[in-house]
Design a protein around this motif. Structure first.
Motif, PDB file in Angstrom:
ATOM      1  N   SER A  62       5.322   3.689  -3.813  1.00 30.37           N
ATOM      2  CA  SER A  62       5.235   5.086  -4.235  1.00 30.37           C
ATOM      3  C   SER A  62       4.616   5.784  -2.749  1.00 30.37           C
ATOM      4  O   SER A  62       4.938   6.521  -2.003  1.00 30.37           O
ATOM      5  N   VAL A  63       3.530   5.065  -2.443  1.00 30.98           N
ATOM      6  CA  VAL A  63       2.809   5.285  -1.184  1.00 30.98           C
ATOM      7  C   VAL A  63       3.458   5.182   0.103  1.00 30.98           C
ATOM      8  O   VAL A  63       3.572   5.965   0.975  1.00 30.98           O
ATOM      9  N   ALA A  64       4.306   4.171   0.111  1.00 30.11           N
ATOM     10  CA  ALA A  64       5.171   3.728   1.387  1.00 30.11           C
ATOM     11  C   ALA A  64       6.203   4.700   1.207  1.00 30.11           C
ATOM     12  O   ALA A  64       6.389   5.212   2.531  1.00 30.11           O
ATOM     13  N   MET A 124       0.581 -10.568   1.010  1.00 25.83           N
ATOM     14  CA  MET A 124       1.234 -10.283  -0.401  1.00 25.83           C
ATOM     15  C   MET A 124       2.597  -9.581  -0.401  1.00 25.83           C
ATOM     16  O   MET A 124       3.824  -9.611  -0.853  1.00 25.83           O
ATOM     17  N   HIS A 125       2.398  -8.221   0.130  1.00 26.35           N
ATOM     18  CA  HIS A 125       3.024  -7.161  -0.135  1.00 26.35           C
ATOM     19  C   HIS A 125       4.035  -6.716   1.044  1.00 26.35           C
ATOM     20  O   HIS A 125       4.937  -5.821   1.093  1.00 26.35           O
ATOM     21  N   TYR A 126       3.568  -7.245   2.258  1.00 26.85           N
ATOM     22  CA  TYR A 126       3.969  -7.000   3.474  1.00 26.85           C
ATOM     23  C   TYR A 126       5.552  -7.060   3.553  1.00 26.85           C
ATOM     24  O   TYR A 126       6.157  -5.800   4.095  1.00 26.85           O
ATOM     25  N   ARG A 127       6.365  -7.958   3.248  1.00 24.91           N
ATOM     26  CA  ARG A 127       7.640  -8.090   3.663  1.00 24.91           C
ATOM     27  C   ARG A 127       8.502  -7.165   2.682  1.00 24.91           C
ATOM     28  O   ARG A 127       9.537  -6.549   3.272  1.00 24.91           O
ATOM     29  N   LYS A 128       8.090  -6.885   1.436  1.00 22.92           N
ATOM     30  CA  LYS A 128       8.620  -6.039   0.690  1.00 22.92           C
ATOM     31  C   LYS A 128       8.595  -4.481   1.179  1.00 22.92           C
ATOM     32  O   LYS A 128       9.629  -3.792   1.098  1.00 22.92           O
ATOM     33  N   ILE A 129       7.433  -4.025   1.647  1.00 21.59           N
ATOM     34  CA  ILE A 129       7.046  -2.971   2.333  1.00 21.59           C
ATOM     35  C   ILE A 129       7.928  -2.658   3.439  1.00 21.59           C
ATOM     36  O   ILE A 129       8.424  -1.710   3.857  1.00 21.59           O
ATOM     37  N   TYR A 130       8.161  -3.735   4.454  1.00 20.87           N
ATOM     38  CA  TYR A 130       8.693  -3.828   5.488  1.00 20.87           C
ATOM     39  C   TYR A 130      10.333  -3.573   5.377  1.00 20.87           C
ATOM     40  O   TYR A 130      10.947  -2.540   5.992  1.00 20.87           O
ATOM     41  N   GLY A 169     -14.453  -2.595  -0.184  1.00 26.04           N
ATOM     42  CA  GLY A 169     -14.520  -2.815   1.031  1.00 26.04           C
ATOM     43  C   GLY A 169     -14.389  -4.225   1.852  1.00 26.04           C
ATOM     44  O   GLY A 169     -14.537  -4.415   2.643  1.00 26.04           O
ATOM     45  N   SER A 170     -13.956  -5.163   1.037  1.00 22.87           N
ATOM     46  CA  SER A 170     -13.664  -6.432   1.468  1.00 22.87           C
ATOM     47  C   SER A 170     -12.161  -6.495   2.382  1.00 22.87           C
ATOM     48  O   SER A 170     -11.342  -6.356   1.726  1.00 22.87           O
ATOM     49  N   GLN A 171     -12.720  -6.640   3.506  1.00 24.99           N
ATOM     50  CA  GLN A 171     -11.366  -6.856   4.424  1.00 24.99           C
ATOM     51  C   GLN A 171     -10.413  -8.008   4.112  1.00 24.99           C
ATOM     52  O   GLN A 171      -9.194  -7.998   4.505  1.00 24.99           O
ATOM     53  N   ALA A 172     -11.305  -8.991   3.903  1.00 27.54           N
ATOM     54  CA  ALA A 172     -10.597 -10.293   3.483  1.00 27.54           C
ATOM     55  C   ALA A 172      -9.583 -10.151   2.634  1.00 27.54           C
ATOM     56  O   ALA A 172      -8.480 -10.887   2.266  1.00 27.54           O
ATOM     57  N   ALA A 173     -10.095  -9.524   1.335  1.00 27.78           N
ATOM     58  CA  ALA A 173      -9.345  -9.201   0.118  1.00 27.78           C
ATOM     59  C   ALA A 173      -7.877  -8.632   0.482  1.00 27.78           C
ATOM     60  O   ALA A 173      -6.844  -8.687   0.218  1.00 27.78           O
ATOM     61  N   ASP A 213       6.168   0.102  13.164  1.00 27.90           N
ATOM     62  CA  ASP A 213       5.293   1.096  13.017  1.00 27.90           C
ATOM     63  C   ASP A 213       4.705   1.778  11.912  1.00 27.90           C
ATOM     64  O   ASP A 213       3.661   1.810  11.568  1.00 27.90           O
ATOM     65  N   VAL A 214       5.803   2.076  10.971  1.00 27.87           N
ATOM     66  CA  VAL A 214       5.559   2.890   9.734  1.00 27.87           C
ATOM     67  C   VAL A 214       4.864   1.975   8.715  1.00 27.87           C
ATOM     68  O   VAL A 214       3.987   2.129   8.039  1.00 27.87           O
ATOM     69  N   CYS A 215       5.605   0.852   8.866  1.00 24.94           N
ATOM     70  CA  CYS A 215       4.911   0.012   7.736  1.00 24.94           C
ATOM     71  C   CYS A 215       3.387  -0.423   8.033  1.00 24.94           C
ATOM     72  O   CYS A 215       2.681  -0.561   6.962  1.00 24.94           O
ATOM     73  N   GLN A 216       3.082  -0.574   9.350  1.00 26.94           N
ATOM     74  CA  GLN A 216       1.476  -0.659   9.533  1.00 26.94           C
ATOM     75  C   GLN A 216       0.788   0.493   9.036  1.00 26.94           C
ATOM     76  O   GLN A 216      -0.301   0.479   8.580  1.00 26.94           O
ATOM     77  N   GLU A 217       1.436   1.627   9.297  1.00 20.28           N
ATOM     78  CA  GLU A 217       0.903   3.003   9.011  1.00 20.28           C
ATOM     79  C   GLU A 217       0.749   2.970   7.204  1.00 20.28           C
ATOM     80  O   GLU A 217      -0.209   3.375   6.920  1.00 20.28           O
ATOM     81  N   VAL A 218       1.509   2.446   6.792  1.00 19.13           N
ATOM     82  CA  VAL A 218       1.594   2.448   5.220  1.00 19.13           C
ATOM     83  C   VAL A 218       0.333   1.742   4.674  1.00 19.13           C
ATOM     84  O   VAL A 218      -0.544   2.153   3.746  1.00 19.13           O
ATOM     85  N   PHE A 219       0.039   0.511   5.302  1.00 17.70           N
ATOM     86  CA  PHE A 219      -1.171  -0.285   5.023  1.00 17.70           C
ATOM     87  C   PHE A 219      -2.373   0.296   5.617  1.00 17.70           C
ATOM     88  O   PHE A 219      -3.610   0.215   4.778  1.00 17.70           O
ATOM     89  N   VAL A 220      -2.503   1.310   6.540  1.00 17.78           N
ATOM     90  CA  VAL A 220      -3.696   1.748   6.876  1.00 17.78           C
ATOM     91  C   VAL A 220      -3.953   3.231   5.968  1.00 17.78           C
ATOM     92  O   VAL A 220      -4.944   3.284   5.366  1.00 17.78           O
ATOM     93  N   VAL A 221      -2.781   3.613   5.384  1.00 21.75           N
ATOM     94  CA  VAL A 221      -3.190   4.560   4.214  1.00 21.75           C
ATOM     95  C   VAL A 221      -3.547   3.857   3.067  1.00 21.75           C
ATOM     96  O   VAL A 221      -4.194   4.415   2.361  1.00 21.75           O
TER      97      VAL A 221
END
Length: 201
Positions: free
Chosen positions: A88-90, A39-45, A28-32, A60-68
């Motif tokens: 795979s999730v993305a 670390m992963h945002y650029r590659k997922i975007y 549950g650590s939001q900081a972590a 928009d979809v990139c943000q949704e990936v991190f929500v999921v």
């Protein structure tokens, strides 16, 4: 000259740090989780942009990936690299988004075939410098929608054609043909750009 031992130690530190963040995020650590995001945002975007070819939708979809990811991070069991699992999730989130769009079937899997582009086998495109790779990324975005999706899933994400066929509910042969079509179109567009660059000098 880089010392291989130093490089390996740096990779080990990054992997260890990532594992700590994953464990903390599961608790549950939001900081972590924010560290994993950074670390992963650029590659997922980049994955979202390649598959959608639209900046706003990709964001928009990139943000949704991190929500999921926040919702499902406890499903990660460490049986593969975290980055592999996250991609795979993305991919699944992007495909889910595409299916919700109007005329999904018509746009991505229409029965009518567009004119096929073929190139002589001897044409090759060097992909060993950053300018060419940047051109490749730009031209991926210009591919027809279904050829683009298959190409990204196969060539970039490493899925097998059998997996892609299952994901997209198409025949394995269709996946292969769309991949080869995408590759031919990319060779054509990249070769043209390279020739223009030579002519301009």
């Amino acid at each position: 000259m880089n010392n291989p031992k130093i490089i390996n130690a740096q990779k080990l530190f990054v992997n260890t740090q990532e594992q700590e963040w994953i464990t903390q995020a599961k608790n549950g650590s939001q900081a972590a989780f924010h560290q994993l995001y950074a670390m992963h945002y650029r590659k997922i975007y980049a994955l979202c942009w390649r598959m959608l070819a639209d900046k706003e939708s990709a964001e928009d979809v990139c943000q949704e990936v991190f929500v999921v990811l926040w919702q499902k991070i406890n499903n990660f069991r460490g049986e593969s690299k975290f980055s592999t699992w996250l991609h795979s999730v993305a991919s699944n989130v992007v495909l889910s988004y595409l299916r919700k769009q109007k005329n999904w079937l018509q746009r991505i899997f229409s029965i009518e075939e567009q004119a096929k582009h073929t190139l002589p086998d001897e044409i090759s495109v060097p992909l060993d410098d950053s300018s060419t790779l940047e051109a490749l990324d730009k031209n991926i975005a210009k591919l027809p929608a279904r050829a683009r999706v298959v190409f990204v899933l196969f060539a970039v994400e490493g899925y097998r054609h059998e997996e892609i066929a299952n994901m997209l509910n198409i025949a394995v042969g269709s996946s292969k043909s769309q991949y080869h079509r995408a590759k031919a179109l990319l060779k054509e567009s990249l070769s043209g750009e390279l020739l223009l660059g030579v002519n301009d000098e």
